[in-house]
Design a protein around this motif. Structure first.
Motif, PDB file in Angstrom:
ATOM      1  N   TRP A  19      -7.180  -3.003  -3.651  1.00  0.00           N
ATOM      2  CA  TRP A  19      -6.918  -4.187  -2.859  1.00  0.00           C
ATOM      3  C   TRP A  19      -8.135  -5.346  -2.780  1.00  0.00           C
ATOM      4  CZ3 TRP A  19      -8.691   0.688  -1.487  1.00  0.00           C
ATOM      5  CH2 TRP A  19      -9.931   0.790  -0.763  1.00  0.00           C
ATOM      6  N   VAL A  47      -3.275  -7.505  -6.318  1.00  0.00           N
ATOM      7  CA  VAL A  47      -2.561  -7.188  -4.903  1.00  0.00           C
ATOM      8  C   VAL A  47      -1.437  -8.078  -5.169  1.00  0.00           C
ATOM      9  CG1 VAL A  47      -2.501  -7.865  -2.524  1.00  0.00           C
ATOM     10  CG2 VAL A  47      -4.562  -6.764  -3.590  1.00  0.00           C
ATOM     11  N   ASP A  84       0.791  -1.235  -0.166  1.00  0.00           N
ATOM     12  CA  ASP A  84       0.042  -0.100  -0.152  1.00  0.00           C
ATOM     13  C   ASP A  84       0.934   1.240   0.023  1.00  0.00           C
ATOM     14  OD1 ASP A  84      -2.336   1.624   0.300  1.00  0.00           O
ATOM     15  OD2 ASP A  84      -1.880   1.895   2.191  1.00  0.00           O
TER      16      ASP A  84
END
Length: 137
Positions: A51, A57, A24
């Motif tokens: 996400w 991801v 992130d």
């Protein structure tokens, strides 16, 4: 003595050299600003809530980890990262039939103009903990 390293110190040492503590943080602070493309929902797609898409991801995590490793090579590391990792994964991620295909490509939050950072929404708290803090314990 106290100044001698042990095998137990190795994971901490490896994690402490990370520039970013999570996928992130890597996406938020680096990738979305350096890999700027017009996202129109037709030719290229993206999901601000990235996400929510497992393949995305995993690919973004691979981009982060490979960047952290290759940035240490002062000669060709970044070139290799761009050519073999960023361009490859980002082409798949932005493909209208790629991992973000289920997202609403026409939603304003999932689009951006030429030159703008890629769409981004912060994931739920705790979803991507800082691995640098986890190894400090």
């Amino acid at each position: 003595g106290l100044d001698e390293g042990t095998a137990a110190d190795v994971p901490d040492a490896a994690e402490s050299v990370l520039t970013y503590g999570s996928v992130d943080e890597f996406l938020r602070e680096y990738l979305r600003s350096v890999y700027r493309r017009k996202i129109d929902g037709k030719n290229r797609v993206w999901a601000a809530e990235w996400w929510k898409y497992d393949e995305a991801v995993i690919r973004l995590e691979a981009l982060w980890r490979s960047w952290e490793f290759l940035r240490r090579d002062p000669s060709t590391g970044m070139s290799v990262w761009w050519r073999d990792h960023a361009d490859t994964h980002m082409a798949v991620l932005m493909d209208p039939q790629g991992p973000f295909a289920p997202a609403d490509a026409m939603a304003a939050e999932n689009q951006c103009s030429k030159g703008d950072p890629l769409p981004y929404k912060r994931p739920p708290e705790g979803l991507f903990p800082d691995v640098r803090e986890a190894t400090a314990d």
